[in-house]
Motif scaffolding. Structure first.
Motif, mmCIF file in Angstrom:
data_model
loop_
_atom_site.group_PDB
_atom_site.id
_atom_site.type_symbol
_atom_site.label_atom_id
_atom_site.label_comp_id
_atom_site.label_asym_id
_atom_site.label_seq_id
_atom_site.Cartn_x
_atom_site.Cartn_y
_atom_site.Cartn_z
ATOM 1 N N LEU A 83 0.817 -1.207 0.000
ATOM 2 C CA LEU A 83 0.000 0.000 0.000
ATOM 3 C C LEU A 83 0.851 1.257 0.000
ATOM 4 O O LEU A 83 0.321 2.348 -0.078
ATOM 5 C CB LEU A 83 -0.915 0.010 1.234
ATOM 6 N N THR A 84 2.152 1.116 0.123
ATOM 7 C CA THR A 84 3.021 2.281 0.145
ATOM 8 C C THR A 84 4.171 2.079 -0.823
ATOM 9 O O THR A 84 4.532 0.973 -1.180
ATOM 10 C CB THR A 84 3.618 2.514 1.551
ATOM 11 N N ALA A 85 4.747 3.206 -1.234
ATOM 12 C CA ALA A 85 5.874 3.163 -2.153
ATOM 13 C C ALA A 85 7.148 2.816 -1.396
ATOM 14 O O ALA A 85 7.195 2.888 -0.172
ATOM 15 C CB ALA A 85 6.032 4.529 -2.834
ATOM 16 N N PRO A 86 8.212 2.415 -2.124
ATOM 17 C CA PRO A 86 9.487 2.131 -1.461
ATOM 18 C C PRO A 86 9.975 3.343 -0.658
ATOM 19 O O PRO A 86 9.804 4.483 -1.077
ATOM 20 C CB PRO A 86 10.428 1.831 -2.632
ATOM 21 N N HIS A 87 10.553 3.092 0.496
ATOM 22 C CA HIS A 87 11.112 4.121 1.374
ATOM 23 C C HIS A 87 10.042 5.041 1.957
ATOM 24 O O HIS A 87 10.353 6.119 2.452
ATOM 25 C CB HIS A 87 12.165 4.959 0.645
ATOM 26 N N GLN A 88 8.784 4.644 1.906
ATOM 27 C CA GLN A 88 7.722 5.452 2.477
ATOM 28 C C GLN A 88 7.314 4.869 3.822
ATOM 29 O O GLN A 88 7.064 3.674 3.934
ATOM 30 C CB GLN A 88 6.520 5.472 1.530
ATOM 31 N N VAL A 89 7.262 5.721 4.838
ATOM 32 C CA VAL A 89 6.890 5.292 6.183
ATOM 33 C C VAL A 89 5.523 5.874 6.497
ATOM 34 O O VAL A 89 5.318 7.076 6.409
ATOM 35 C CB VAL A 89 7.924 5.775 7.230
ATOM 36 N N VAL A 90 4.576 5.014 6.870
ATOM 37 C CA VAL A 90 3.217 5.459 7.143
ATOM 38 C C VAL A 90 2.818 5.048 8.544
ATOM 39 O O VAL A 90 3.026 3.922 8.957
ATOM 40 C CB VAL A 90 2.224 4.846 6.125
ATOM 41 N N GLY A 91 2.210 5.962 9.279
ATOM 42 C CA GLY A 91 1.768 5.681 10.625
ATOM 43 C C GLY A 91 1.817 6.931 11.480
ATOM 44 O O GLY A 91 2.061 8.028 10.989
ATOM 45 N N THR A 92 1.587 6.779 12.775
ATOM 46 C CA THR A 92 1.639 7.895 13.710
ATOM 47 C C THR A 92 2.798 7.655 14.665
ATOM 48 O O THR A 92 2.830 6.640 15.352
ATOM 49 C CB THR A 92 0.311 7.992 14.489
ATOM 50 N N PRO A 93 3.788 8.559 14.717
ATOM 51 C CA PRO A 93 5.052 8.268 15.405
ATOM 52 C C PRO A 93 4.928 7.953 16.883
ATOM 53 O O PRO A 93 5.717 7.173 17.407
ATOM 54 C CB PRO A 93 5.886 9.539 15.174
ATOM 55 N N ILE A 94 3.954 8.533 17.595
ATOM 56 C CA ILE A 94 3.871 8.316 19.044
ATOM 57 C C ILE A 94 3.601 6.869 19.412
ATOM 58 O O ILE A 94 3.926 6.435 20.515
ATOM 59 C CB ILE A 94 2.787 9.214 19.672
ATOM 60 N N CYS A 95 2.999 6.095 18.511
ATOM 61 C CA CYS A 95 2.692 4.692 18.803
ATOM 62 C C CYS A 95 3.346 3.750 17.797
ATOM 63 O O CYS A 95 2.952 2.585 17.694
ATOM 64 C CB CYS A 95 1.176 4.470 18.801
ATOM 65 N N MET A 96 4.327 4.225 17.058
ATOM 66 C CA MET A 96 4.916 3.441 15.985
ATOM 67 C C MET A 96 6.092 2.595 16.479
ATOM 68 O O MET A 96 6.966 3.069 17.208
ATOM 69 C CB MET A 96 5.387 4.370 14.861
ATOM 70 N N ALA A 97 6.110 1.341 16.073
ATOM 71 C CA ALA A 97 7.204 0.443 16.432
ATOM 72 C C ALA A 97 8.502 0.891 15.757
ATOM 73 O O ALA A 97 8.473 1.471 14.671
ATOM 74 C CB ALA A 97 6.864 -0.983 16.014
ATOM 75 N N PRO A 98 9.655 0.631 16.389
ATOM 76 C CA PRO A 98 10.935 1.069 15.814
ATOM 77 C C PRO A 98 11.156 0.577 14.390
ATOM 78 O O PRO A 98 11.610 1.341 13.529
ATOM 79 C CB PRO A 98 11.968 0.478 16.780
ATOM 80 N N GLU A 99 10.831 -0.699 14.106
ATOM 81 C CA GLU A 99 11.075 -1.214 12.758
ATOM 82 C C GLU A 99 10.148 -0.571 11.736
ATOM 83 O O GLU A 99 10.516 -0.376 10.576
ATOM 84 C CB GLU A 99 10.929 -2.743 12.730
ATOM 85 N N GLN A 100 8.940 -0.200 12.152
ATOM 86 C CA GLN A 100 8.026 0.490 11.247
ATOM 87 C C GLN A 100 8.536 1.899 10.959
ATOM 88 O O GLN A 100 8.504 2.369 9.819
ATOM 89 C CB GLN A 100 6.623 0.548 11.865
ATOM 90 N N ALA A 101 9.021 2.593 11.999
ATOM 91 C CA ALA A 101 9.569 3.937 11.826
ATOM 92 C C ALA A 101 10.821 3.925 10.952
ATOM 93 O O ALA A 101 11.083 4.877 10.219
ATOM 94 C CB ALA A 101 9.889 4.554 13.182
ATOM 95 N N ALA A 102 11.565 2.829 11.012
ATOM 96 C CA ALA A 102 12.796 2.718 10.221
ATOM 97 C C ALA A 102 12.528 2.284 8.792
ATOM 98 O O ALA A 102 13.458 2.218 7.979
ATOM 99 C CB ALA A 102 13.762 1.741 10.891
ATOM 100 N N GLY A 103 11.276 1.970 8.463
ATOM 101 C CA GLY A 103 10.933 1.584 7.101
ATOM 102 C C GLY A 103 11.226 0.143 6.767
ATOM 103 O O GLY A 103 11.306 -0.219 5.589
ATOM 104 N N VAL A 104 11.372 -0.711 7.790
ATOM 105 C CA VAL A 104 11.649 -2.127 7.543
ATOM 106 C C VAL A 104 10.405 -2.791 6.936
ATOM 107 O O VAL A 104 9.286 -2.547 7.377
ATOM 108 C CB VAL A 104 12.034 -2.834 8.861
ATOM 109 N N LYS A 105 10.618 -3.621 5.925
ATOM 110 C CA LYS A 105 9.523 -4.374 5.291
ATOM 111 C C LYS A 105 10.005 -5.786 4.992
ATOM 112 O O LYS A 105 11.183 -5.974 4.673
ATOM 113 C CB LYS A 105 9.068 -3.683 4.009
ATOM 114 N N PRO A 106 9.116 -6.773 5.104
ATOM 115 C CA PRO A 106 7.718 -6.642 5.496
ATOM 116 C C PRO A 106 7.568 -6.513 7.002
ATOM 117 O O PRO A 106 8.416 -6.955 7.762
ATOM 118 C CB PRO A 106 7.104 -7.956 4.999
ATOM 119 N N LEU A 107 6.468 -5.909 7.410
ATOM 120 C CA LEU A 107 6.166 -5.769 8.825
ATOM 121 C C LEU A 107 5.493 -7.038 9.346
ATOM 122 O O LEU A 107 4.914 -7.795 8.570
ATOM 123 C CB LEU A 107 5.252 -4.569 9.055
#
Length: 431
Positions: free
Chosen positions: A168-192
């Protein structure tokens, strides 16, 4: 966010749903309070005309397909949608109650046993979502509504099929809300993996118990830095001692160090049982606590009611409720932390954070529950009880009326309210 009247340019109906007022907005869309032909309230999300293009329609259609696959008693039900309409729209169950962020801001943190009950309820709900091959990816206090029948999770606009090869997102795109975002999600790791929702639930429970998040800073980008820094531990100050082991595990930096959702449920049960209470009893107390505080100032009502407009020069309507508005402010705290990074389009609303690239359509954080003021008197046509759909019923296909077909008005009270609101706006309009 309190309910507000329709603007002159707003549609009066979408599909079979009559629109009664505005209940929130996001960077890419508006959310209305709607009513089905049978009188069922709904949250109707519409893409703004200014951003309706092939890309936004595609993302909106993906969100609809995801929602069709999600069901459960703790999930706001899918009611209908039309991604091909001139104004694409999506209707989900309307939950009459505040979101968790608003409740904590207004009434303070939850007691530890009720926080554990909330954790067990939401972990079980998320586990069912994961079983369906999905992740939420944007769980936060604003996306948990505290209704009269218990908490419900909303806004699966960022949900993704865990095994899907279509992102659902392009490469290197991070989607979410930072206050509740997991470190790997904030770092753009895929797949989640499911661990991202475990972390988000941990951040949510920490907020429920203390009123603050694991990492807070002046800007969302600074929060991103704190979340992804292995040397910065989450702030667990103020957390009850009995919840510390659970929260520490859920907020672990490494995804593999976090407990499974099944373990979260068991640990929450242990906290509850250690205080001499059964899980079912704790769940009932949670609902009684949140619903009781929310409706303490006013008697319960079975249908949402719009705030009344100010008196106009028109002759008074003696058959309507007093024109008062008792809605509360809904901004969640801390504001800087629950406001994600604005998209490049400079949209003003609190929608999920998108960094490095221009986002596609994101679900607005607009389903924040309105503060609904019950009417002083009821129309006789509203006296009969309403039927509510079973939580797990199949989605209802949307039906658009044929061109030229008169628009149905589903209740006398709704029609009168709409007429008063339009009259009030007409009196104030500069044209």
């Amino acid at each position: 966010m309190q309910i507000t009247p329709l603007n002159p340019e707003d549609p009066l109906s979408l599909g079979d749903f009559e629109l009664l007022g505005r209940i929130g907005q996001g960077g890419m869309g508006q959310v209305f309070l709607g009513e089905s032909p049978g009188g069922e309230p709904a949250a109707v999300k519409v893409i703004k005309p200014s951003v309706v293009d092939s890309e936004s329609r595609q993302r909106f259609a993906q969100e609809i397909e995801v929602l069709k696959t999600i069901w459960g008693p703790r999930i706001a039900a899918f009611l209908g949608a039309d991604a091909e309409a001139e104004q694409p729209w999506l209707a989900t169950e309307h939950v009459d109650g505040p979101d968790l962020a608003r409740h904590v801001k207004t009434h303070g943190p939850l007691p530890s046993v009720l926080t554990a009950a909330l954790g067990a309820v939401l972990a079980e709900a998320l586990s069912a979502v994961h079983t369906q091959g999905l992740l939420h990816r944007d769980l936060k206090p604003a996306n948990v509504l505290l209704g009269p029948n218990g908490p419900k999770i909303i806004d699966f606009g960022l949900a993704a099929f865990t095994e899907s090869h279509v992102s659902l997102t392009a490469p290197h795109q991070v989607v979410g809300t930072p206050i509740c975002m997991a470190p790997e999600q904030a770092a753009g790791v895929k797949p989640l993996t499911s661990a991202v929702d475990v972390y988000a639930l941990g951040a949510l429970l920490l907020f429920a118990a203390t009123g603050h998040y694991p990492h807070e800073a002046a800007t969302p980008y600074m929060v991103f830095h704190l979340v992804t820094d292995p040397g910065t531990a989450p702030d667990l100050s103020g957390a009850p001692g009995e919840l510390l082991p659970l929260l520490t595990g859920m907020l672990a930096q490494a995804a593999g160090d976090r407990p499974s959702l099944t373990d979260v449920v068991q640990q929450c049960r242990s906290v509850i049982e250690a205080q001499g209470m059964k899980i079912a009893q704790a769940r009932r107390r949670l609902t009684t606590h949140t619903a009781g505080q929310w409706h303490k100032a006013a008697p319960a009502n079975d249908s949402p009611t719009l705030p009344q407009p100010a008196p106009t020069t028109a002759a008074p309507d003696t058959d309507t409720a007093p024109k008062t508005d008792t809605a509360l402010d809904t901004d969640s705290a801390p504001a800087a932390q629950d406001t994600p990074v604005p998209p490049v389009s400079s949209a003003p609303a609190p929608s999920p954070t998108v960094v490095e690239t221009v986002p596609g359509l994101t679900s607005p954080a607009a389903q924040d529950s309105p503060d609904l003021a019950p009417p002083a008197r009821r129309d006789p046509s509203e006296d009969s009880p309403r039927e509510h759909p079973a939580p797990g019923r199949p989605p209802t296909a949307s039906r658009r009326p044929k061109e030229g077909t008169p628009t149905l008005r589903h209740s006398l009270q709704a029609r009168r309210t709409a007429e008063r609101l339009r009259a009030a706006y007409a009196a104030k309009a500069p044209f």
